[in-house]
Design a protein around this motif. Structure first.
Motif, mmCIF file in Angstrom:
data_model
loop_
_atom_site.group_PDB
_atom_site.id
_atom_site.type_symbol
_atom_site.label_atom_id
_atom_site.label_comp_id
_atom_site.label_asym_id
_atom_site.label_seq_id
_atom_site.Cartn_x
_atom_site.Cartn_y
_atom_site.Cartn_z
ATOM 1 N N GLY A 95 100.003 -48.954 48.969
ATOM 2 C CA GLY A 95 100.012 -47.989 47.871
ATOM 3 C C GLY A 95 98.612 -47.607 47.440
ATOM 4 N N TYR A 96 97.709 -48.600 47.363
ATOM 5 C CA TYR A 96 96.322 -48.298 47.012
ATOM 6 C C TYR A 96 95.704 -47.327 48.016
ATOM 7 C CZ TYR A 96 96.612 -52.505 44.041
ATOM 8 O OH TYR A 96 96.966 -53.433 43.097
ATOM 9 N N LEU A 97 95.942 -47.596 49.291
ATOM 10 C CA LEU A 97 95.351 -46.766 50.343
ATOM 11 C C LEU A 97 95.915 -45.348 50.319
ATOM 12 C CD1 LEU A 97 93.596 -46.432 52.858
ATOM 13 C CD2 LEU A 97 95.466 -47.404 54.209
ATOM 14 N N VAL A 98 97.221 -45.222 50.154
ATOM 15 C CA VAL A 98 97.844 -43.901 50.104
ATOM 16 C C VAL A 98 97.333 -43.114 48.899
ATOM 17 C CG1 VAL A 98 100.033 -42.691 49.743
ATOM 18 C CG2 VAL A 98 99.887 -44.533 51.423
ATOM 19 N N ALA A 99 97.183 -43.779 47.761
ATOM 20 C CA ALA A 99 96.653 -43.098 46.573
ATOM 21 C C ALA A 99 95.238 -42.589 46.829
ATOM 22 C CB ALA A 99 96.672 -44.049 45.372
ATOM 23 N N PHE A 100 94.424 -43.393 47.495
ATOM 24 C CA PHE A 100 93.063 -42.965 47.847
ATOM 25 C C PHE A 100 93.105 -41.721 48.733
ATOM 26 C CE2 PHE A 100 89.614 -43.153 51.004
ATOM 27 C CZ PHE A 100 88.507 -43.038 50.175
ATOM 28 N N CYS A 101 93.972 -41.729 49.726
ATOM 29 C CA CYS A 101 94.077 -40.590 50.642
ATOM 30 C C CYS A 101 94.546 -39.339 49.915
ATOM 31 C CB CYS A 101 95.016 -40.928 51.799
ATOM 32 S SG CYS A 101 94.412 -42.248 52.884
ATOM 33 N N VAL A 102 95.517 -39.484 49.014
ATOM 34 C CA VAL A 102 96.006 -38.339 48.245
ATOM 35 C C VAL A 102 94.893 -37.767 47.380
ATOM 36 C CG1 VAL A 102 97.588 -37.627 46.403
ATOM 37 C CG2 VAL A 102 98.409 -39.082 48.264
ATOM 38 N N VAL A 103 94.135 -38.630 46.742
ATOM 39 C CA VAL A 103 93.019 -38.180 45.912
ATOM 40 C C VAL A 103 92.001 -37.407 46.747
ATOM 41 C CG1 VAL A 103 90.991 -38.988 44.631
ATOM 42 C CG2 VAL A 103 93.245 -39.931 44.123
ATOM 43 N N MET A 104 91.647 -37.954 47.907
ATOM 44 C CA MET A 104 90.636 -37.317 48.746
ATOM 45 C C MET A 104 91.097 -35.945 49.239
ATOM 46 S SD MET A 104 88.121 -39.383 48.700
ATOM 47 C CE MET A 104 87.122 -38.474 49.858
ATOM 48 N N VAL A 105 92.367 -35.847 49.601
ATOM 49 C CA VAL A 105 92.872 -34.593 50.177
ATOM 50 C C VAL A 105 93.167 -33.563 49.086
ATOM 51 C CG1 VAL A 105 94.765 -33.560 51.494
ATOM 52 C CG2 VAL A 105 93.783 -35.739 52.220
ATOM 53 N N SER A 106 93.651 -33.998 47.936
ATOM 54 C CA SER A 106 94.158 -33.059 46.930
ATOM 55 C C SER A 106 93.149 -32.683 45.861
ATOM 56 C CB SER A 106 95.402 -33.661 46.252
ATOM 57 O OG SER A 106 96.415 -33.927 47.196
ATOM 58 N N TRP A 107 92.298 -33.605 45.446
ATOM 59 C CA TRP A 107 91.510 -33.354 44.239
ATOM 60 C C TRP A 107 89.999 -33.414 44.419
ATOM 61 C CZ3 TRP A 107 95.754 -36.950 42.861
ATOM 62 C CH2 TRP A 107 96.833 -36.284 42.296
ATOM 63 N N VAL A 108 89.513 -34.062 45.429
ATOM 64 C CA VAL A 108 88.064 -34.202 45.571
ATOM 65 C C VAL A 108 87.456 -32.895 46.079
ATOM 66 C CG1 VAL A 108 86.265 -35.319 46.969
ATOM 67 C CG2 VAL A 108 88.016 -36.695 45.859
ATOM 68 N N GLU A 109 86.319 -32.519 45.529
ATOM 69 C CA GLU A 109 85.580 -31.341 46.005
ATOM 70 C C GLU A 109 84.884 -31.715 47.312
ATOM 71 O OE1 GLU A 109 83.910 -28.799 42.511
ATOM 72 O OE2 GLU A 109 83.687 -30.887 41.923
ATOM 73 N N PHE A 110 85.590 -31.495 48.413
ATOM 74 C CA PHE A 110 85.133 -32.007 49.709
ATOM 75 C C PHE A 110 83.811 -31.399 50.144
ATOM 76 C CE2 PHE A 110 88.013 -28.465 50.418
ATOM 77 C CZ PHE A 110 87.305 -27.652 51.282
ATOM 78 N N ARG A 111 83.509 -30.176 49.711
ATOM 79 C CA ARG A 111 82.256 -29.533 50.130
ATOM 80 C C ARG A 111 81.028 -30.305 49.649
ATOM 81 N NH1 ARG A 111 85.379 -24.816 49.113
ATOM 82 N NH2 ARG A 111 85.574 -23.474 50.959
ATOM 83 N N ARG A 112 81.147 -30.930 48.491
ATOM 84 C CA ARG A 112 80.010 -31.679 47.955
ATOM 85 C C ARG A 112 79.687 -32.902 48.810
ATOM 86 N NH1 ARG A 112 78.452 -30.226 42.821
ATOM 87 N NH2 ARG A 112 79.876 -28.823 41.690
ATOM 88 N N PHE A 113 80.668 -33.363 49.591
ATOM 89 C CA PHE A 113 80.471 -34.568 50.392
ATOM 90 C C PHE A 113 79.981 -34.263 51.810
ATOM 91 C CE2 PHE A 113 83.197 -36.023 47.016
ATOM 92 C CZ PHE A 113 82.818 -37.332 46.799
ATOM 93 N N ARG A 114 79.784 -33.007 52.145
ATOM 94 C CA ARG A 114 79.313 -32.701 53.487
ATOM 95 C C ARG A 114 77.963 -31.983 53.479
ATOM 96 N NH1 ARG A 114 82.439 -28.272 56.932
ATOM 97 N NH2 ARG A 114 80.424 -28.387 57.970
#
Length: 398
Positions: A95-114
């Motif tokens: 559950g912890y891992l899935v929540a992390f993945c959902v956060v990364m895919v749905s809410w994190v501003e991915f452009r800032r990390f690249r």
């Protein structure tokens, strides 16, 4: 219309919050003292807010692209395999891992990390952490030249720490090369070689560093026009190889590194394959399986397979291995299409994880940083960018 505007504002606010909270999680690995502190940070600042949003169904809908379907299938199989020998702790960590993945895919501003600045800042921060920790340990009486067995804070293991350093170096190279920052590249390689080869003495990290160096040299040869310039590159490569050979012959710490051989890796893998045959290949031995395997004439006890793909099949079965292989290839292909530095990071990380790596499902650890972090950022860009020439990001209201 008003509802759509409100949801858009909520989404933007969530993106800003989780972007900063994930940055904080990365910093926690080099600032907090142990895994419990890092886990507590994750529970409070990432898991609980994400759970609140999930319970209120405020998750932006993502198009079901093939890569997302593959990751959903992999997550479902990891959950299913828990029924074959998993305990409550396993399902909690899932559950912890899935929540992390959902956060990364749905809410994190991915452009800032690249951005190049992000990769460079991470590389400098991790290098500084290793150097400062080493100098402090030397000042406290640790023998100079002997392997640092444990760094002082959460990121304590020399092997996985060296992997992170090499992976970050790889992600920095495209921007440095395009901007012709030759001296920065040279200093970064020297720092990585010093930290990985002399301080941490990690052969897994050295494998990655050698692969990155060889790949970059081949890339330079492909780009170089003219016989003279190619000759210069070849001479530089020859001098570097000769220097490494000399160091292996005359530097005592590197001699110790070589003398450890493979630390019984091949013997270990054979033993785990025998255990797998006894358990059954399809289901594997289960997530809670623990084997006490002695290698090197019974002098060394090792309790995990030290290979990420062997981990998949031993603990989660044949289908997990197949899905992980397909996922790795598909994610790297998407990264290639995106021209995403996280793809290089992931490629080198997977190479080094052929010689180390523990459970696929756990609370926040180095596997999250080496595998799930880059994969989810690549996936986020794949599902949140429209398939149009403009490549606009999907809004939460759509």
């Amino acid at each position: 219309m008003l509802l759509s505007v409100t949801r858009f504002r909520e989404q933007v606010s969530a993106e800003k919050y989780f972007t900063f909270s994930i940055v904080g999680l990365l910093l926690a690995f080099v600032l907090l003292p142990n895994s419990k502190w890092v886990a507590n940070y994750y529970y409070v600042f990432v898991l609980l807010p994400a759970t609140a949003l999930l319970l209120t169904l405020r998750v932006p809908k993502q198009p079901l692209k093939p890569l997302l379907i593959l990751w959903l299938s992999f997550a479902f199989w990891l959950l299913t395999s828990g029924a074959h020998g998993g305990d409550f702790g396993y399902f909690k960590h899932w559950g912890y891992l899935v929540a992390f993945c959902v956060v990364m895919v749905s809410w994190v501003e991915f452009r800032r990390f690249r951005t190049p600045r992000f990769f460079e800042a991470c590389f400098i921060m991790l290098g500084a952490y290793i150097l400062i920790s080493t100098f402090v340990l030397w000042a406290q009486g640790a023998p100079v030249g002997e392997r640092i067995l444990e760094l002082p804070l959460r990121l304590s293991g020399p092997i996985l720490t060296s992997m992170l350093l090499v992976a970050l170096l790889t992600a920095c190279l495209p921007a440095w090369h395009s901007e012709a920052k030759i001296w920065r590249i040279a200093v970064a390689f020297a720092l990585a070689l010093f930290c990985v080869g002399f301080v941490l003495q990690s052969r897994s990290g050295l494998v990655g560093l050698v692969a990155v160096t060889a790949g970059y040299c081949c890339y330079l040869l492909m780009l170089t026009k003219g016989r003279f310039l190619r000759l210069v590159v070849l001479v530089m490569v020859g001098v570097s190889v000769a220097s490494v050979i000399w160091a292996l012959e005359y530097v005592e710490s590197l001699q110790m590194l070589v003398s450890r051989g493979d630390s019984g890796r091949f013997e270990l893998w054979s033993a785990y394959l025998r255990e797998l045959n006894q358990c059954g290949v399809f289901w594997g031995c289960g997530p809670s399986f623990v084997a006490e395997i002695y290698v090197m004439d019974g002098t060394l006890l090792i309790q995990h397979p030290h290979n990420i793909f062997l981990v998949a099949i031993v603990y989660h079965g044949l289908l997990a291995l197949i899905l992980l292989l397909v996922l790795s290839c598909a994610t790297l292909w998407y990264a290639w299409q995106q021209k995403n530095p996280w793809g290089l990071y992931l490629l080198v990380a997977l190479l080094m994880l052929q010689f180390d790596g523990n459970r696929l499902v756990n609370r926040p650890d180095e596997i999250w940083l080496l595998v799930y972090l880059p994969c989810m950022l690549i996936l986020a860009e794949a599902v949140r960018i429209r398939d149009t020439p403009g490549g606009k990001e999907l809004s939460s209201a759509g």
